[in-house]
Scaffold this active site. Structure first.
Site, PDB file in Angstrom:
ATOM      1  N   SER A 123       9.790   0.205  -1.395  1.00 38.04           N
ATOM      2  CA  SER A 123       9.957  -0.619  -2.601  1.00 38.04           C
ATOM      3  C   SER A 123      11.440  -0.656  -2.943  1.00 38.04           C
ATOM      4  O   SER A 123      12.117   0.370  -2.850  1.00 38.04           O
ATOM      5  CB  SER A 123       9.177   0.007  -3.770  1.00 38.04           C
ATOM      6  OG  SER A 123       9.598  -0.570  -5.005  1.00 38.04           O
ATOM      7  N   ASP A 168     -10.328   6.209   2.522  1.00 40.39           N
ATOM      8  CA  ASP A 168      -9.009   6.830   2.339  1.00 40.39           C
ATOM      9  C   ASP A 168      -7.982   6.223   3.284  1.00 40.39           C
ATOM     10  O   ASP A 168      -7.950   6.547   4.474  1.00 40.39           O
ATOM     11  CB  ASP A 168      -9.150   8.348   2.611  1.00 40.39           C
ATOM     12  CG  ASP A 168      -7.821   9.077   2.485  1.00 40.39           C
ATOM     13  OD1 ASP A 168      -7.745  10.243   2.925  1.00 40.39           O
ATOM     14  OD2 ASP A 168      -6.860   8.460   1.966  1.00 40.39           O
TER      15      ASP A 168
END
Ligand SMILES: O=C(c1ccc(-c2ccco2)nc1O)N(Cc1ccccn1)C1CC1
Length: 407
Positions: free
Chosen positions: A277, A113
C-alpha cells in the site's frame, strides 16, 4: 435469496444450457406450446461433440479419435463458477463456511484462510478429549477416501495455535464446485485454541500451494485444484460485520461492489497474497506517503500495521493508550474513533471508525480493544478481517493481482 439464482444460473452454464429461460406458453387450458428462447450463452458449436452425442443416442460405439477430440473439448471448457455463504462469529472473530467431504458427503464448517494453504479438518483420528463439539471427518466412512500413504502435515499459526496429522485424497464440494481428489489433511492433534473453538471444524487454506505443509510432497489447495474449471482463476471475498458474507469462485459479481475496483500487483513469493500500500490517512486528512507491505489474510481478525502508523492513528483517539494487560491499544468505546484510510494503487480503502472499535474489554463496556494493532515481530503487515470486511476484494491468481472495491 440472492445466492440461489446465481447458483442456478451457474449450474445451467456448466451444462452449456441456458438458465431456465422464461417459457412463453400459449394454447388452451391443459396444453402449452413453449416457444424456445435461443440461449445467448450457447455460442459454442462443436462438431465432434454433436457427433459423439449422436453415436451415444443410438448406442453406437464412439471411435477412440472422436472420444479424444471430445475429451480435449470438454477439458477446455471453463464454465464453472460458484458461491458459498460465510458466517461471522461473535465480534467477527472468524468467518465460518460450510464444505462437504467424501461419499456420502460429510458436512463440516471451516475457516477459509487466505493466509495459509492447508485444508485440514477435525477427524476421527483425534483423541476424544481434543474434540469439544466440532464435527469430524471420518475417512473410513467415505467410499471415495484414499489414504496418501506416508504423508503427514504440521502447521503452526502466528497466534501460537497448531495442528498436525495425516492425509487422505477425497471429494470436496464447496457450493456447486467439486474437486474429486482434494488433499484432505485429517487432524490427529490440535492445540487448545482449536479444541476450545466449538464452531470451527478446520481450516481451508486459500493461500498459495507453495506453503502447503504436507510432507514429503506438498499438496494443492482447493482453489488451485478447481481453478482450471473456473471461467477465470479468481475468487472474491465479501465479508460483513456481524452478518453472513460470501466467497465467490470464478466470477466478479458486479452487484457486490460500488465504484471502481483498485488493482494492485500480488507478491506471492512467501506463499501469501502480498501487496504494498502506498500510504495511509487518519480521519479526513490527506494520504501520507508511507509504503506498507502486507498480506490480505481472511484468517487474521485484526488489521496489524507498522508500530509507527499504529501510534500515529491512536495519537488522534481521545484516551487511547497501550494497555500491556490487554496486549494492545485500548480506548474509550465512545466517541467513535476516526476512520483509518489506506491506499491501494491510485485508490483508497476506508476502515470506518466504528470498525476500529473492535470489542469492549470489560462488561461495563467503557473501554474497547482496538481493531488496529501493531505487526511487530511478524515481518509484514496483515490486512485481516477488520480491513477486508469494509471491501469487496478480488483474489486474482490469473493476473496475480488483488482488487479492492467499496461496497
Ligand atoms: O497465522 C498465520 C500463519 C498462517 C500460515 C502459516 C504457515 C506456516 C506454514 C504454512 O503456513 N504460518 C502462519 O503464521 N499468519 C497470520 C499471523 C497472525 C498473527 C501473527 C503472525 N501471523 C500468517 C499469515 C501471516
Amino acid at each position: 435469496m440472492l445466492l440461489y439464482p446465481t447458483l442456478l444460473t451457474a449450474a445451467f452454464a456448466a451444462t452449456g444450457m441456458a438458465a431456465a429461460a422464461p417459457a412463453h406458453t400459449t394454447g388452451n387450458k391443459g396444453t402449452a406450446s413453449l416457444v424456445q428462447v435461443r440461449n445467448p450463452n450457447f455460442e459454442f458449436r462443436h462438431g465432434p461433440l454433436a457427433l459423439a452425442k449422436a453415436y451415444q443416442k443410438f448406442g453406437a460405439p464412439i471411435p477412440e479419435d472422436l472420444r479424444a477430440a471430445v475429451a480435449r473439448f470438454r477439458r477446455n471448457q471453463k464454465r464453472q463458477t460458484g458461491t458459498v455463504e460465510t458466517d461471522a462469529e461473535k465480534h467477527d472473530v472468524e468467518y465460518l463456511t460450510p464444505i462437504s467431504i467424501g461419499t456420502p458427503p460429510q458436512d463440516l464448517i471451516v475457516d477459509f484462510d487466505t493466509g495459509s494453504s492447508d485444508l485440514w479438518v477435525f477427524s476421527t483420528e483425534m483423541a476424544a478429549k481434543d474434540i469439544k463439539g466440532q464435527a469430524v471427518y471420518d475417512p473410513n466412512n467415505s467410499s471415495t477416501s484414499e489414504k496418501l500413504q506416508g504423508s503427514t502435515w504440521q502447521i503452526t499459526y502466528g497466534d501460537g495455535s497448531s495442528s498436525s496429522g495425516d492425509v487422505y485424497l477425497d471429494t470436496v464440494t464447496i457450493g456447486n464446485l467439486t474437486v474429486p481428489n482434494q488433499a484432505v489433511e485429517a487432524a490427529k492433534k490440535v492445540s487448545d485454541e482449536f479444541t476450545d473453538d466449538p464452531n470451527n471444524d478446520g481450516l481451508l487454506g486459500l493461500g498459495f500451494s507453495s506453503i502447503n505443509t504436507v510432507q514429503p510432497t506438498p499438496q494443492n489447495t482447493f482453489f488451485d485444484n478447481v481453478k482450471k474449471n473456473l471461467d477465470t482463476p479468481l475468487f472474491t471475498t465479501d465479508l460483513k460485520h456481524g452478518a453472513p458474507g460470501s466467497y465467490n469462485f470464478g466470477y466478479i459479481d458486479p452487484a457486490a461492489y460500488i465504484g471502481n475496483i483498485s488493482w494492485t500487483p500480488v507478491d506471492n513469493s512467501q506463499g501469501f497474497w502480498g501487496f504494498t500500500s502506498p500510504g495511509y490517512a487518519v480521519g479526513t486528512e490527506t494520504l501520507r506517503n508511507h509504503s506498507i507491505s502486507g498480506i490480505a489474510d481472511t484468517g487474521t481478525t485484526l488489521l496489524l500495521l507498522p508500530k509507527s502508523i499504529v501510534k500515529a492513528y491512536y495519537s488522534e483517539v481521545q484516551g487511547a493508550q497501550y494497555d500491556s494487560s490487554q496486549g494492545g491499544y485500548v480506548f474509550p468505546c465512545s466517541p467513535t474513533p476516526p476512520d483509518f484510510v489506506f491506499g491501494v494503487n491510485n485508490g483508497i480503502v476506508t476502515v470506518p471508525g466504528d470498525m476500529v472499535l473492535y470489542a469492549p474489554i470489560d462488561s461495563a463496556n467503557q473501554n474497547c480493544f482496538g481493531g488496529i494493532q501493531s505487526d511487530t515481530g511478524i515481518g509484514f503487515s496483515i490486512f485481516g478481517d477488520v480491513a477486508l470486511k469494509t471491501s469487496f476484494v478480488v483474489f486474482d491468481a490469473g493476473g496475480l493481482q488483488l482488487g479492492w472495491a467499496a461496497k
